[in-house]
Design a protein around this motif. Structure first.
Motif, PDB file in Angstrom:
ATOM      1  N   ALA A 367       0.832  -1.205   0.000  1.00  0.00           N
ATOM      2  CA  ALA A 367       0.000   0.000   0.000  1.00  0.00           C
ATOM      3  C   ALA A 367       0.866   1.255   0.000  1.00  0.00           C
ATOM      4  O   ALA A 367       0.612   2.201  -0.758  1.00  0.00           O
ATOM      5  N   VAL A 368       1.902   1.278   0.831  1.00  0.00           N
ATOM      6  CA  VAL A 368       2.733   2.485   0.970  1.00  0.00           C
ATOM      7  C   VAL A 368       3.619   2.684  -0.255  1.00  0.00           C
ATOM      8  O   VAL A 368       3.651   3.771  -0.855  1.00  0.00           O
ATOM      9  N   HIS A 369       4.369   1.661  -0.658  1.00  0.00           N
ATOM     10  CA  HIS A 369       5.312   1.793  -1.770  1.00  0.00           C
ATOM     11  C   HIS A 369       4.585   2.071  -3.080  1.00  0.00           C
ATOM     12  O   HIS A 369       5.009   2.929  -3.859  1.00  0.00           O
ATOM     13  N   HIS A 421       6.398   9.424   5.250  1.00  0.00           N
ATOM     14  CA  HIS A 421       5.378  10.456   5.031  1.00  0.00           C
ATOM     15  C   HIS A 421       4.152   9.856   4.349  1.00  0.00           C
ATOM     16  O   HIS A 421       3.002  10.147   4.736  1.00  0.00           O
ATOM     17  N   GLN A 422       4.379   9.010   3.355  1.00  0.00           N
ATOM     18  CA  GLN A 422       3.259   8.375   2.661  1.00  0.00           C
ATOM     19  C   GLN A 422       2.479   7.461   3.596  1.00  0.00           C
ATOM     20  O   GLN A 422       1.241   7.398   3.544  1.00  0.00           O
ATOM     21  N   LEU A 423       3.193   6.760   4.474  1.00  0.00           N
ATOM     22  CA  LEU A 423       2.534   5.914   5.469  1.00  0.00           C
ATOM     23  C   LEU A 423       1.588   6.733   6.333  1.00  0.00           C
ATOM     24  O   LEU A 423       0.423   6.355   6.541  1.00  0.00           O
ATOM     25  N   LEU A 426      -1.519   7.867   4.451  1.00  0.00           N
ATOM     26  CA  LEU A 426      -2.483   6.785   4.271  1.00  0.00           C
ATOM     27  C   LEU A 426      -3.198   6.450   5.577  1.00  0.00           C
ATOM     28  O   LEU A 426      -4.412   6.189   5.585  1.00  0.00           O
ATOM     29  N   LEU A 427      -2.464   6.462   6.690  1.00  0.00           N
ATOM     30  CA  LEU A 427      -3.089   6.195   7.984  1.00  0.00           C
ATOM     31  C   LEU A 427      -4.131   7.262   8.309  1.00  0.00           C
ATOM     32  O   LEU A 427      -5.236   6.952   8.797  1.00  0.00           O
ATOM     33  N   ASP A 428      -3.788   8.504   8.045  1.00  0.00           N
ATOM     34  CA  ASP A 428      -4.729   9.590   8.304  1.00  0.00           C
ATOM     35  C   ASP A 428      -5.974   9.465   7.437  1.00  0.00           C
ATOM     36  O   ASP A 428      -7.069   9.911   7.827  1.00  0.00           O
TER      37      ASP A 428
END
Length: 490
Positions: A367-369, A421-423, A426-428
């Motif tokens: 998901a992150v990459h 930062h991308q993680l 996505l969590l937010d």
């Protein structure tokens, strides 16, 4: 060996499992010389002809493999790769140069309109799978549907063999270097390989369910009534399947193969990328090694003894995504045999809970990459910039075991920051991931070693990882020397 890091050892072939009766070997340098002689042209003209027929995605690895005396300057390189060719023609690549190329190629390679069609997230979350060049089918939603798809595809017309890859012109010339491995068989049947392809995309689609919003507004994908890789493993084990995972390292050839026909049989040409490690041996000489291909290998064995094992691997790949792929490599006894030592398994097996946690991490990283690659419009799904296969595998290994056994690791701090930062983004936005899984991934990004520079504090661990990520058995004299000199590394 100083001038030919891909020199073959005369000791290879003394063991039955080396398979030299089925796959006799010819060194790359010798194969190039013989091919140019057969063509009746000089080395520069042969090299120009060879490289002009290569797509840039295959060209860069080949530039790294070419023997030093096969000069690149006279070759017909694409404009955007001439500077890189100038760098590589004077010596071997290093982890530092590898990291630089991974970062700068994002800016050097021209934009391709095709990149906009199927990018990282699109590939990862796709609800269909290509079984061959002419048939793409929707993903099955049960094991029975999976078997129906595989059986139906095999019932179709059998296509005649044709040259694979982009070197069709060179390959079609005959009686010269052929850019694929002819004369080898696969370890698994075609049906088993098709099953591997489908199951790999099933796992990718299940992983995409973690995204805050599904691409195209689609609903979460389900297989056997479940929606995550962890739940699928649990269900398979409840049905009597045996499931295990292993960290895997073998010699990388970046999908390139080569062979040449001699008399009445094919000779296989082992390919590899030699590199400078940045580490010295006891004699004060820089250690050289062969770049590994690494992945998390997973085996899913059905309860029936007659059924084929599903073979999969997870990594950041040249295919344009971070995710699962079928482990369908052609059987090359000198490179990827899972039993004769040419594939290294540096750590123990993962079962039950540890394997489930590894799948959670693979889904989170996918998901992150893939989100970072797509949103930043990175070439190759972020391959290299967001880590090579080695880095992605090491991130999983470190998160699960608390350490890593892989070398070289080149994931730069800039891209680690962007992934973190991308993680958070996505969590937010509502990314679904267990808290402990998120914590382990963050910790891996922060603590993963980096092999660009070393000090007294990190050098010993780097040498340990270098040894562990090389094959235990190999036809390459460089690998055999490295294995024999491990006690001298200080």
């Amino acid at each position: 060996m100083a001038d030919d890091p891909l020199r073959l050892s005369p000791e290879w072939g003394h063991r039955v499992e080396d398979g030299t009766d089925l796959a006799p070997l010819l060194a790359f340098d010798q194969a190039l010389e013989l091919s140019s002689l057969r063509r009746g042209i000089n080395r520069d003209a042969f090299l120009k002809d060879l490289l002009s027929d290569l797509h840039h995605q295959q060209l860069i690895p080949l530039l790294l493999m070419l023997p030093r005396r096969w000069k690149l300057r006279q070759a017909n390189l694409p404009d955007h790769l001439r500077t890189i060719g100038g760098l590589l023609e004077t010596g071997l690549i290093s982890p530092l140069l590898l990291a630089t190329l991974a970062d700068d190629l994002q800016h050097l390679l021209p934009t391709s309109p095709k990149r906009q069609q199927r990018r990282a997230i699109d590939r990862w979350s796709e609800r269909q799978v290509a079984l061959n060049d002419h048939r793409t089918v929707p993903l099955p939603e049960s094991l029975d549907e999976l078997e129906t798809i595989v059986a139906t595809d095999l019932a179709g017309p059998v296509e005649t063999s044709k040259p694979s890859g982009t070197l069709t012109k060179i390959s079609a010339l005959g009686n010269t270097l052929c850019w694929r491995n002819e004369g080898l068989s696969s370890l698994q049947s075609e049906r088993a390989r098709q099953r591997n392809r489908v199951m790999a995309q099933v796992l990718n689609a299940l992983g995409s369910n973690r995204l805050p919003s599904m691409p195209g507004g689609s609903t979460p994908f389900q297989f056997c009534g479940i929606s995550s890789g962890r739940a699928l493993l649990q269900q398979l084990r409840a049905r009597g399947w045996q499931c295990r995972g292993r960290i895997r390292a073998s010699v990388a050839s970046f999908g390139l193969g080569a062979s040449t026909h001699n008399s009445d049989h094919w000779q296989q040409v082992p390919l590899a990328v030699p590199y400078r490690t940045g580490l010295l041996d006891a004699d004060g000489e820089e250690i050289r090694a062969l770049l590994p291909h690494c992945s998390l290998e997973m085996e899913l064995k059905p309860p029936s003894p007659e059924a084929d094992t599903v073979l999969l691997q997870y990594y950041q790949g040249t295919e344009g995504l971070n995710g699962w792929a079928a482990l369908n490599d052609q059987h090359r006894p000198w490179q990827n045999d899972r039993n004769n030592g040419t594939v290294a398994y540096p750590t123990g097996e993962l079962h039950d809970q540890s394997l489930e946690e590894a799948l959670d991490l693979c889904e989170l990283m996918g998901a992150v990459h893939n989100s970072e690659a797509q949103l930043s419009d990175l070439h190759g799904g972020g391959y290299g910039a967001l880590g090579f296969c080695i880095d992605s595998t090491a991130l999983v290994e470190l998160a699960i075991t608390g350490t890593t056994s892989l070398f070289p690791l080149t994931l730069g701090d800039l891209w680690r920051q962007r992934l973190l930062h991308q993680l958070q983004q996505l969590l937010d936005a509502g990314l679904q991931a267990p808290e402990h899984c998120v914590g382990r991934y963050r910790n891996s990004l922060e603590q993963l070693p980096q092999d660009l520079f070393h000090s007294n504090a990190s050098r010993s661990d780097a040498q340990r990882r270098l040894r562990l990520s090389q094959p235990r058995h190999s036809p390459f004299a460089l690998v055999r020397a490295l294995n024999g000199e491990t006690s001298r590394m200080t």
